[in-house]
Design a protein around this motif. Structure first.
Motif, PDB file in Angstrom:
ATOM      1  N   PRO A   1       0.827  -1.216   0.000  1.00 22.21           N
ATOM      2  CA  PRO A   1       0.000   0.000   0.000  1.00 22.21           C
ATOM      3  C   PRO A   1       0.856   1.259   0.000  1.00 22.21           C
ATOM      4  O   PRO A   1       1.996   1.280   0.477  1.00 22.21           O
ATOM      5  N   GLY A   2       0.302   2.310  -0.563  1.00 28.25           N
ATOM      6  CA  GLY A   2       0.939   3.624  -0.559  1.00 28.25           C
ATOM      7  C   GLY A   2      -0.125   4.707  -0.607  1.00 28.25           C
ATOM      8  O   GLY A   2      -1.302   4.428  -0.834  1.00 28.25           O
ATOM      9  N   VAL A   3       0.281   5.934  -0.386  1.00 26.61           N
ATOM     10  CA  VAL A   3      -0.661   7.047  -0.409  1.00 26.61           C
ATOM     11  C   VAL A   3       0.013   8.254  -1.047  1.00 26.61           C
ATOM     12  O   VAL A   3       1.217   8.485  -0.867  1.00 26.61           O
ATOM     13  N   THR A   4      -0.753   8.983  -1.841  1.00 26.15           N
ATOM     14  CA  THR A   4      -0.231  10.185  -2.482  1.00 26.15           C
ATOM     15  C   THR A   4      -0.114  11.310  -1.460  1.00 26.15           C
ATOM     16  O   THR A   4      -1.012  11.509  -0.639  1.00 26.15           O
ATOM     17  N   LEU A   5       0.993  12.048  -1.522  1.00 25.60           N
ATOM     18  CA  LEU A   5       1.225  13.144  -0.588  1.00 25.60           C
ATOM     19  C   LEU A   5       0.859  14.480  -1.220  1.00 25.60           C
ATOM     20  O   LEU A   5       1.104  14.715  -2.407  1.00 25.60           O
ATOM     21  N   ASN A   6       0.266  15.322  -0.423  1.00 21.70           N
ATOM     22  CA  ASN A   6      -0.014  16.703  -0.825  1.00 21.70           C
ATOM     23  C   ASN A   6       1.208  17.542  -0.451  1.00 21.70           C
ATOM     24  O   ASN A   6       1.447  17.811   0.732  1.00 21.70           O
ATOM     25  N   ARG A   7       2.005  17.928  -1.432  1.00 19.47           N
ATOM     26  CA  ARG A   7       3.251  18.635  -1.150  1.00 19.47           C
ATOM     27  C   ARG A   7       3.014  19.995  -0.519  1.00 19.47           C
ATOM     28  O   ARG A   7       3.802  20.461   0.301  1.00 19.47           O
ATOM     29  N   ARG A   8       1.940  20.659  -0.887  1.00 18.08           N
ATOM     30  CA  ARG A   8       1.680  21.987  -0.337  1.00 18.08           C
ATOM     31  C   ARG A   8       1.275  21.907   1.128  1.00 18.08           C
ATOM     32  O   ARG A   8       1.799  22.645   1.971  1.00 18.08           O
ATOM     33  N   ARG A   9       0.390  20.972   1.454  1.00 14.51           N
ATOM     34  CA  ARG A   9      -0.072  20.828   2.832  1.00 14.51           C
ATOM     35  C   ARG A   9       0.838  19.936   3.669  1.00 14.51           C
ATOM     36  O   ARG A   9       0.734  19.915   4.895  1.00 14.51           O
ATOM     37  N   ARG A  10       1.741  19.195   2.989  1.00  9.39           N
ATOM     38  CA  ARG A  10       2.649  18.280   3.670  1.00  9.39           C
ATOM     39  C   ARG A  10       1.906  17.221   4.482  1.00  9.39           C
ATOM     40  O   ARG A  10       2.296  16.846   5.581  1.00  9.39           O
ATOM     41  N   THR A  11       0.823  16.745   3.901  1.00  3.33           N
ATOM     42  CA  THR A  11       0.028  15.687   4.526  1.00  3.33           C
ATOM     43  C   THR A  11      -0.395  14.701   3.434  1.00  3.33           C
ATOM     44  O   THR A  11      -0.213  14.954   2.235  1.00  3.33           O
ATOM     45  N   ALA A  12      -0.969  13.580   3.837  1.00  3.01           N
ATOM     46  CA  ALA A  12      -1.499  12.618   2.879  1.00  3.01           C
ATOM     47  C   ALA A  12      -2.733  13.204   2.195  1.00  3.01           C
ATOM     48  O   ALA A  12      -3.589  13.822   2.839  1.00  3.01           O
ATOM     49  N   ALA A  13      -2.829  13.026   0.877  1.00  2.66           N
ATOM     50  CA  ALA A  13      -3.981  13.519   0.123  1.00  2.66           C
ATOM     51  C   ALA A  13      -5.199  12.657   0.410  1.00  2.66           C
ATOM     52  O   ALA A  13      -5.094  11.447   0.633  1.00  2.66           O
ATOM     53  N   ASP A  14      -6.354  13.281   0.394  1.00  2.00           N
ATOM     54  CA  ASP A  14      -7.596  12.562   0.661  1.00  2.00           C
ATOM     55  C   ASP A  14      -7.925  11.613  -0.482  1.00  2.00           C
ATOM     56  O   ASP A  14      -7.791  11.959  -1.666  1.00  2.00           O
ATOM     57  N   GLN A  15      -8.355  10.415  -0.116  1.00  2.00           N
ATOM     58  CA  GLN A  15      -8.820   9.406  -1.071  1.00  2.00           C
ATOM     59  C   GLN A  15      -7.780   9.122  -2.151  1.00  2.00           C
ATOM     60  O   GLN A  15      -8.090   9.020  -3.338  1.00  2.00           O
ATOM     61  N   ARG A  16      -6.543   9.003  -1.735  1.00  2.00           N
ATOM     62  CA  ARG A  16      -5.453   8.731  -2.686  1.00  2.00           C
ATOM     63  C   ARG A  16      -4.658   7.495  -2.275  1.00  2.00           C
ATOM     64  O   ARG A  16      -3.460   7.421  -2.490  1.00  2.00           O
ATOM     65  N   LEU A  17      -5.319   6.502  -1.712  1.00  2.00           N
ATOM     66  CA  LEU A  17      -4.660   5.243  -1.393  1.00  2.00           C
ATOM     67  C   LEU A  17      -4.487   4.424  -2.669  1.00  2.00           C
ATOM     68  O   LEU A  17      -5.383   4.355  -3.506  1.00  2.00           O
ATOM     69  N   TYR A  18      -3.306   3.823  -2.814  1.00  2.00           N
ATOM     70  CA  TYR A  18      -3.056   2.983  -3.988  1.00  2.00           C
ATOM     71  C   TYR A  18      -2.243   1.762  -3.558  1.00  2.00           C
ATOM     72  O   TYR A  18      -1.683   1.713  -2.460  1.00  2.00           O
ATOM     73  N   PHE A  19      -2.193   0.769  -4.461  1.00  2.00           N
ATOM     74  CA  PHE A  19      -1.479  -0.471  -4.180  1.00  2.00           C
ATOM     75  C   PHE A  19      -0.507  -0.778  -5.317  1.00  2.00           C
ATOM     76  O   PHE A  19      -0.874  -0.705  -6.496  1.00  2.00           O
ATOM     77  N   LEU A  20       0.727  -1.110  -4.939  1.00  2.00           N
ATOM     78  CA  LEU A  20       1.746  -1.558  -5.879  1.00  2.00           C
ATOM     79  C   LEU A  20       1.921  -3.062  -5.744  1.00  2.00           C
ATOM     80  O   LEU A  20       1.944  -3.593  -4.633  1.00  2.00           O
ATOM     81  N   GLU A  21       2.038  -3.741  -6.870  1.00  2.00           N
ATOM     82  CA  GLU A  21       2.380  -5.159  -6.829  1.00  2.00           C
ATOM     83  C   GLU A  21       3.895  -5.289  -6.885  1.00  2.00           C
ATOM     84  O   GLU A  21       4.553  -4.673  -7.728  1.00  2.00           O
ATOM     85  N   THR A  22       4.467  -6.080  -6.003  1.00  2.00           N
ATOM     86  CA  THR A  22       5.906  -6.292  -5.966  1.00  2.00           C
ATOM     87  C   THR A  22       6.205  -7.789  -5.922  1.00  2.00           C
ATOM     88  O   THR A  22       5.299  -8.615  -5.727  1.00  2.00           O
ATOM     89  N   SER A  23       7.449  -8.116  -6.091  1.00  2.00           N
ATOM     90  CA  SER A  23       7.886  -9.499  -5.877  1.00  2.00           C
ATOM     91  C   SER A  23       7.945  -9.758  -4.377  1.00  2.00           C
ATOM     92  O   SER A  23       7.953  -8.824  -3.575  1.00  2.00           O
ATOM     93  N   PRO A  24       7.979 -11.025  -3.949  1.00  2.00           N
ATOM     94  CA  PRO A  24       8.107 -11.317  -2.514  1.00  2.00           C
ATOM     95  C   PRO A  24       9.374 -10.705  -1.924  1.00  2.00           C
ATOM     96  O   PRO A  24      10.390 -10.543  -2.603  1.00  2.00           O
ATOM     97  N   VAL A  25       9.297 -10.369  -0.651  1.00  7.10           N
ATOM     98  CA  VAL A  25      10.394  -9.674   0.020  1.00  7.10           C
ATOM     99  C   VAL A  25      11.430 -10.671   0.544  1.00  7.10           C
ATOM    100  O   VAL A  25      11.082 -11.729   1.065  1.00  7.10           O
ATOM    101  N   ASN A  26      12.716 -10.311   0.382  1.00 10.57           N
ATOM    102  CA  ASN A  26      13.832 -11.030   1.017  1.00 10.57           C
ATOM    103  C   ASN A  26      13.867 -12.524   0.682  1.00 10.57           C
ATOM    104  O   ASN A  26      14.049 -13.360   1.562  1.00 10.57           O
ATOM    105  N   VAL A  27      13.690 -12.843  -0.585  1.00  8.49           N
ATOM    106  CA  VAL A  27      13.779 -14.248  -1.000  1.00  8.49           C
ATOM    107  C   VAL A  27      14.890 -14.467  -2.023  1.00  8.49           C
ATOM    108  O   VAL A  27      15.029 -15.561  -2.559  1.00  8.49           O
ATOM    109  N   GLN A  28      15.684 -13.431  -2.314  1.00 11.55           N
ATOM    110  CA  GLN A  28      16.843 -13.552  -3.212  1.00 11.55           C
ATOM    111  C   GLN A  28      16.446 -14.151  -4.564  1.00 11.55           C
ATOM    112  O   GLN A  28      17.022 -15.141  -5.030  1.00 11.55           O
ATOM    113  N   LEU A  29      15.459 -13.544  -5.216  1.00 12.88           N
ATOM    114  CA  LEU A  29      15.021 -14.046  -6.511  1.00 12.88           C
ATOM    115  C   LEU A  29      16.093 -13.791  -7.572  1.00 12.88           C
ATOM    116  O   LEU A  29      16.587 -12.670  -7.704  1.00 12.88           O
ATOM    117  N   PRO A  30      16.462 -14.818  -8.361  1.00 11.04           N
ATOM    118  CA  PRO A  30      17.446 -14.621  -9.429  1.00 11.04           C
ATOM    119  C   PRO A  30      16.762 -14.197 -10.733  1.00 11.04           C
ATOM    120  O   PRO A  30      15.783 -14.808 -11.167  1.00 11.04           O
TER     121      PRO A  30
END
Length: 242
Positions: free
Chosen positions: A150-179
């Protein structure tokens, strides 16, 4: 892994294997079939991959830095007007035999001069002399679960998280040394500095993909033949681009 082998009599292939030390995020725009807003890129078999175009771009960037450190004159990419061969028309530093490209002339018959970086990676008027394969994950996709970050878009002017801006990134599994493995192919007409320059540049690439500043995509090239790298780096330092 970096392993040199001859594909043909005059063509050399460099085998690359990268171990991903953290989660990898290489987004595939327009993809479907995932709950993520930014799915990870895959090939037709569903295997995770790092696009060869991304690795080639990083290699060019690192080779440019090394060339400047060695005080070799190079052009300013990626703007065509500041790249070879135009820059060679008014810069005397480019008027050297090593930069002259055979069978390439301007309309007025003057020979074209291209810096070593352009001779290796190409420019708008000169084809690239290397080919970079996609680095493909060697673990079958059925054995890799879908990981959403999960991640959230930041409002640079207000220096806070933007409203209704939650998003999801798909990644590879963590710490499994994928070749991830692939090949880099050097054409027969590559400059002699190509192989040592690329091997040295690989040492400067520690992460690929998106969100590198957040700790994603960090990698290790395994295993390096240090003797081979040292010999090529020494030949690069002793070489003359004149």
């Amino acid at each position: 892994m970096v392993q040199l082998s001859s594909l043909t009599q005059n063509t050399v292939s460099i085998q690359l294997t990268a171990l991903i030390d953290s989660a990898l995020c290489v987004g595939a725009g327009g993809s479907s079939g995932s709950l993520a807003d930014k799915p990870i890129v895959r090939n037709a078999r569903g295997q995770l991959l790092i696009p060869g175009s991304q690795l080639k771009g990083r290699l060019r960037h690192e080779c440019e830095k090394l060339a400047r450190a060695l005080q070799w004159p190079i052009c300013e990419s990626p703007v065509p007007q500041t790249m070879c061969p135009q820059v060679g028309l008014y810069s005397s530093d480019f008027q050297r035999e090593a930069y002259r490209v055979q069978n390439k002339q301007f309309a007025n018959g003057r020979p074209q001069h291209h810096c070593l970086i352009c001779q290796i990676f190409g420019n708008p008027s000169l084809a690239s002399r290397i080919e970079v394969d996609d680095l493909v994950c060697q673990v079958e996709p059925d054995n890799l679960p879908e990981v959403l970050r999960p991640g959230v878009t930041l409002n640079r002017r207000r220096r806070t998280a933007a409203d209704q801006r939650l998003y999801f990134l798909e990644t590879s599994p963590v710490n499994v040394q994928l070749p991830f493995s692939g090949h880099l192919h050097l054409e027969p007409n590559c400059p002699p500095q190509t192989k040592p320059l690329i091997l040295a540049a690989l040492h400067h690439i520690h992460a690929l993909g998106g969100s590198k500043s957040a700790g994603l995509g960090w990698l290790t090239w395994q295993p390096f033949n240090q003797t081979l790298v040292d010999e090529n780096w020494r030949s690069l330092l002793e070489g003359k681009a004149s």
